[in-house]
Design an enzyme around this catalytic site. Structure first.
Site, PDB file in Angstrom:
ATOM      1  N   LYS B  51       5.414 -11.953   6.759  1.00  0.00           N
ATOM      2  CA  LYS B  51       5.517 -10.939   5.699  1.00  0.00           C
ATOM      3  C   LYS B  51       6.846 -10.203   5.838  1.00  0.00           C
ATOM      4  O   LYS B  51       7.302  -9.923   6.953  1.00  0.00           O
ATOM      5  CB  LYS B  51       4.332  -9.969   5.820  1.00  0.00           C
ATOM      6  CG  LYS B  51       4.213  -8.987   4.666  1.00  0.00           C
ATOM      7  CD  LYS B  51       2.964  -8.111   4.814  1.00  0.00           C
ATOM      8  CE  LYS B  51       2.827  -7.136   3.652  1.00  0.00           C
ATOM      9  NZ  LYS B  51       1.613  -6.319   3.748  1.00  0.00           N
ATOM     10  N   SER B 125      -1.121  -6.103  -0.406  1.00  0.00           N
ATOM     11  CA  SER B 125       0.307  -6.292  -0.541  1.00  0.00           C
ATOM     12  C   SER B 125       0.832  -7.569   0.111  1.00  0.00           C
ATOM     13  O   SER B 125       1.937  -7.999  -0.208  1.00  0.00           O
ATOM     14  CB  SER B 125       1.031  -5.081   0.032  1.00  0.00           C
ATOM     15  OG  SER B 125       0.864  -5.023   1.440  1.00  0.00           O
ATOM     16  N   SER B 149      -4.412  -4.890   2.680  1.00  0.00           N
ATOM     17  CA  SER B 149      -3.329  -5.788   2.283  1.00  0.00           C
ATOM     18  C   SER B 149      -3.456  -7.204   2.813  1.00  0.00           C
ATOM     19  O   SER B 149      -2.671  -8.068   2.440  1.00  0.00           O
ATOM     20  CB  SER B 149      -1.985  -5.219   2.731  1.00  0.00           C
ATOM     21  OG  SER B 149      -1.662  -4.114   1.940  1.00  0.00           O
TER      22      SER B 149
END
Lengths: 424, 449
Positions: B51, B125, B149
């Protein structure tokens, strides 16, 4: 007059408060890393040594010690602050509610807190430079209550604090920044970032006069922030809007709670408290030991077995010869001579410092011999007594005469001379 | 438990395998936008993505924010450092909602699309991490969750997403959103892969003061607990399917118990207040002159300079900075931020009690992945309400896992299992047992051997 201080001193740690960077680099921007530069992804890790020193400061200022210390974020925008928040303390501070005894009264200490220093801004005419070597250097802030009521009390407080910090290992003369809160009327005036003790006293004196002039002429004292200029010996308004600042403090969730219970403290050294136990000699002792841990060591060692008068004389003698680093054993020997009325000269002192045998015939003189010699010389020249009363330099002749015969400390001879003439 | 990491490493692969994988990922990335940059060369290890808010030394980490574009960290996050270089091959950084602020994965430029239906969101996210996992067969993604997320995009994209106990994995190298809530976690196509990687990256780290060495337990329980209040507002079709899922679990020997936790819905404002307060301090450092996006006009005063730089934040980041600053301001802190801290402690206590009796089970999200146009037009409160099920474990730092349990109209539906602190293995093993008799479906299998 009400004065409260916020005293910021750098802590004597080798590395910064939240990273391993050195606190001693000279070349700009060489002692930096992702943590003290605030790089995204980096995390602070507390330097335990800084916490320990803050704890010792708190104990020496008679503060109550918090069980678990913690840090908060103080958010504001300024180019020298890499994260746009400073990691500092308020309720989580190590020490709360202490005092400094200045003899006439106790000045209350509100808080002893740890925080990180911002970077250094070097300003030029049309640009500014940033040196991040200073970013993250540990600072200890001591916040007093507004208990200081006069310049004399301010001086006493600073002198006590300097001694207390000296014994914790903090040299206040090396780096100190003070915010001076001073009010003669209703409104508080804050003089920010005063560097050094002399400037602090001068700034307070100037503000006292400025504010009392305003009061006398019926003008209002404005609540404001001012800065001190050492060149003009005056303070000027910083033209900052004085509202209660909004820092939006929150707990710093990158750090933890730090228990203080496991940290060994040792008994704090408060020189003036030690001195006061020496009765009529307390004034002299205080002067000797306030900023000199060697003298304190010699005093405590010597006064166990020897007459305090001789111990003081011996320490003064060593101070004159820059010999207070003498080991306890040598000092014990020296006191033996002095207790029996003998005076070691420079060679004897240096031998004692190195643990070598002293040449009794050449380097140690009987104090009585000196007194006899002085009395003889005075009796040969009775006019000396009246000459001395007119001009103290008349002494030098006799001191010179004695030094020709004996290798002895000239200051000791002058002292004996004035003592004997005083009696005559 | 299924784990293809060892078998992948041992497998005989054609000589052009890496080249083919690179091309396949490149083509899928052109379609679904899950990676932040084109794939360079891929090493011979097991493919992993990261990420974009987790630092990989020498690789741009922008957290999908314009204000941080161009920031190249000079260090690895601890979780990355702990992956043996010879066994794992980095394929790229994955897109995300800017700084992790978002539920759908659409708060960034050129956002990822759902591999099950490109008109739908991936969830966020960790949007790109989930999309990459859904299209690459042998792959793990190092992702991150603050309020859901990992669970949310795992559910929408039909992959397995695991969020560890807070503090079990070092946050060193993670670009902060809300430090007391941020957790680095793992996505993959099997619980076995997740356990393998979790054991590599977890444990105390001297560079993160909030990381701990606490032993991870596996108090595996056959008791499953359904919290009735969490079922409120869930899509009817999902609820029906979830009931069938529970019956199946019962037939597999699990017992189901219903419990009520009053006020659990208050975990949403509690979470948003704490996370926004912390976010507003973390985002304060982006002032346009030290790293990433730099302002070059130095003619203005400091305040105007900072204001100009901070205009580069996206709308959601601006909203949270403003609200976060508000809830921690001197006069209001007691009513919002401090009250939220007390509520968090209360929820931890209440839920720990419940979790000592078994795992909490629920659908992960109240709906299927919404259409992009619908998600984009939701107001902030409606959007924040989407996190009602993922927030409680995230707020309290409990380990949890989301895995597919059904498909409705071709879209995956995820279930979430939550366990008590440091009982992480129990939720991983629970998902592993489910995988023994339920086949996950994928439309793409880049790099299939």
């Amino acid at each position: 007059m009400k004065i409260g201080l916020e005293v910021h001193t750098a802590l004597p740690t080798h590395s910064k408060l939240f990273c391993a960077c050195s606190t001693e680099a000279a070349e700009p921007n060489t002692a930096i890393c992702p943590v003290c530069m605030g790089f995204p992804g980096s995390k602070p890790v507390l330097n335990r040594n800084a916490l320990e020193i803050s704890l010792r400061v708190s104990a020496a200022l008679h503060c109550s010690i918090i069980k678990n210390s913690y840090f908060i974020r103080k958010v504001y925008f300024y180019p020298d602050l890499p994260k746009s928040y400073q990691i500092t303390q308020l309720e989580g501070s190590v020490g709360h509610g202490g005092y400094v005894d200045i003899g006439s009264k106790k000045i209350r200490i509100r808080r002893v807190q740890l925080e990180e220093d911002p970077a250094r801004i070097i300003r030029s005419e049309d640009y500014s430079l940033l040196d991040f070597n200073r970013s993250g250097v540990p600072l200890n802030e001591i916040v007093t209550e507004p208990d200081i009521a006069s310049e004399e009390e301010l001086r006493s407080f600073v002198s006590e604090l300097r001694s207390i910090l000296y014994y914790v290992g903090i040299d206040i003369d090396k780096e100190v920044k003070i915010d001076l809160n001073i009010s003669l009327g209703e409104e508080r005036v804050e003089v920010k970032n005063v560097t050094g003790i002399k400037n602090l006293i001068d700034a307070a004196r100037f503000e006292k006069k400025r504010q009392s002039d305003l009061l006398q002429s019926g003008k209002p004292i404005v609540k404001e922030t001012r800065s001190y200029s050492a060149e003009s010996l005056s303070t000027v308004s910083s033209r900052e809007k004085e509202s209660d600042e909004e820092y939006g403090f929150i707990f710093d969730p990158d750090l933890s709670f730090y228990p203080t219970s496991g940290i060994a403290l040792g008994k704090p050294v408060i020189a003036s408290e030690i001195a006061s136990s020496y009765g009529k000699y307390s004034g002299t002792v205080k002067e000797l030991i306030m900023l000199d841990r060697d003298s304190l060591r010699l005093l405590e060692y010597g006064s166990k077995n020897s007459d305090i008068k001789n111990v003081i004389n011996a320490i003064e003698l060593l101070k004159r010869h820059r010999g207070t680093s003498m080991p306890n054993e040598g000092f014990g020997e020296m006191l033996k001579y002095m207790d029996s009325g003998l005076l070691p000269n420079e060679d004897a002192i240096s031998a004692l410092m190195q643990g070598k045998p002293v040449d009794l015939a050449a380097d140690v003189i009987d104090a009585k011999d000196i007194d006899d010699e002085i009395n003889r010389l005075i009796s040969e020249r009775p006019q000396l007594v009246s000459e001395y009363k007119a001009n103290k330099k008349a002494f030098n002749f006799i001191v010179g005469m004695i030094l020709k015969k004996h290798r002895v400390d000239p200051k000791y001879v002058s002292e004996r001379l004035s003592a004997i003439i005083g009696q005559a | 438990m299924k784990c293809d990491i060892k078998s992948f490493l041992d497998a005989e692969k054609p000589d052009d395998y890496q080249e083919r994988l690179k091309e396949e990922i490149g083509a899928l990335n052109a379609k679904f936008h899950m990676l932040t940059a084109a794939v360079n060369s891929i090493g011979s290890g097991f493919p992993f993505s990261v990420k974009d808010n987790i630092c990989v030394k020498g690789v741009e980490a922008s957290a999908s924010s314009r204000i941080l574009s161009g920031y190249v960290p000079p260090f690895n996050a601890t979780a990355i450092e702990r992956l043996p270089k010879e066994s794992f091959a980095f394929i790229g950084k994955t897109k995300m909602d800017e700084f992790g602020l978002g539920t759908f994965g659409i708060n960034c430029d050129d956002h990822p699309l759902n591999p099950f239906d490109e008109k739908r969101v991936t969830g966020g996210s960790s949007a790109g991490s989930a999309a990459a996992t859904a299209v690459i067969k042998h792959h793990v993604s190092i992702a991150e969750s603050t309020g859901g997320s990992i669970s949310c995009p795992a559910s929408f994209c039909g992959v397995v997403g695991f969020t560890p106990t807070y503090g079990a994995v070092s946050r060193y190298g993670l670009i902060d959103y809300a430090n007391s809530l941020d957790k680095i976690g793992i996505m993959s196509r099997s619980a076995g892969n997740i356990k393998y990687v979790f054991d590599l990256i977890r444990g105390e780290d001297p560079r993160d003061s909030t990381s701990v060495s606490t032993e991870i337990s596996n108090r595996h329980s056959k008791n499953l607990i359904v919290i009735d209040q969490l079922m409120d507002g869930i899509d009817q079709r999902i609820l029906k399917s979830f009931d069938r899922f529970l019956s199946k679990l019962q037939s597999l020997g699990y017992s189901i118990e219903h419990r009520s936790i009053p006020f659990i819905e208050k975990s949403i404002p509690t979470y948003y207040i704490i996370s926004m307060a912390e976010a507003s301090t973390n985002l304060a450092k982006y002032t346009g002159f030290k790293y990433g996006h730099k302002i070059t006009d130095f003619s203005k005063g400091y305040n105007d300079f900072f204001s100009d730089a901070r205009d580069s934040f996206g709308m959601e980041a601006k909203r949270r900075v403003v609200l976060g600053t508000f809830v921690r301001s001197a006069g209001l802190k007691g009513r919002y931020y401090e009250k939220a801290l007390r509520l968090r402690s209360m929820f931890i206590e209440k839920l720990s009690e419940t979790l000592s009796a078994g795992l909490i089970i629920s659908p992960t999200m109240p709906s299927l992945a919404p259409k992009i146009k619908d998600a984009g037009s939701l107001d902030p409160i409606a959007t924040y309400s989407m996190d009602s099920i993922t927030i409680p474990p995230n707020l309290c730092g409990f380990p949890h896992i989301s895995f597919p349990f059904d498909y409705i109209d071709g879209m995956p539906v995820g279930a979430q299992a939550v366990s008590g602190h440091f009982n992480d293995y129990s939720v991983i093993d629970f998902a592993g047992e489910w995988e023994e008799q339920f086949e996950y479906k994928f439309n793409y299998n880049a790099g299939a051997l």
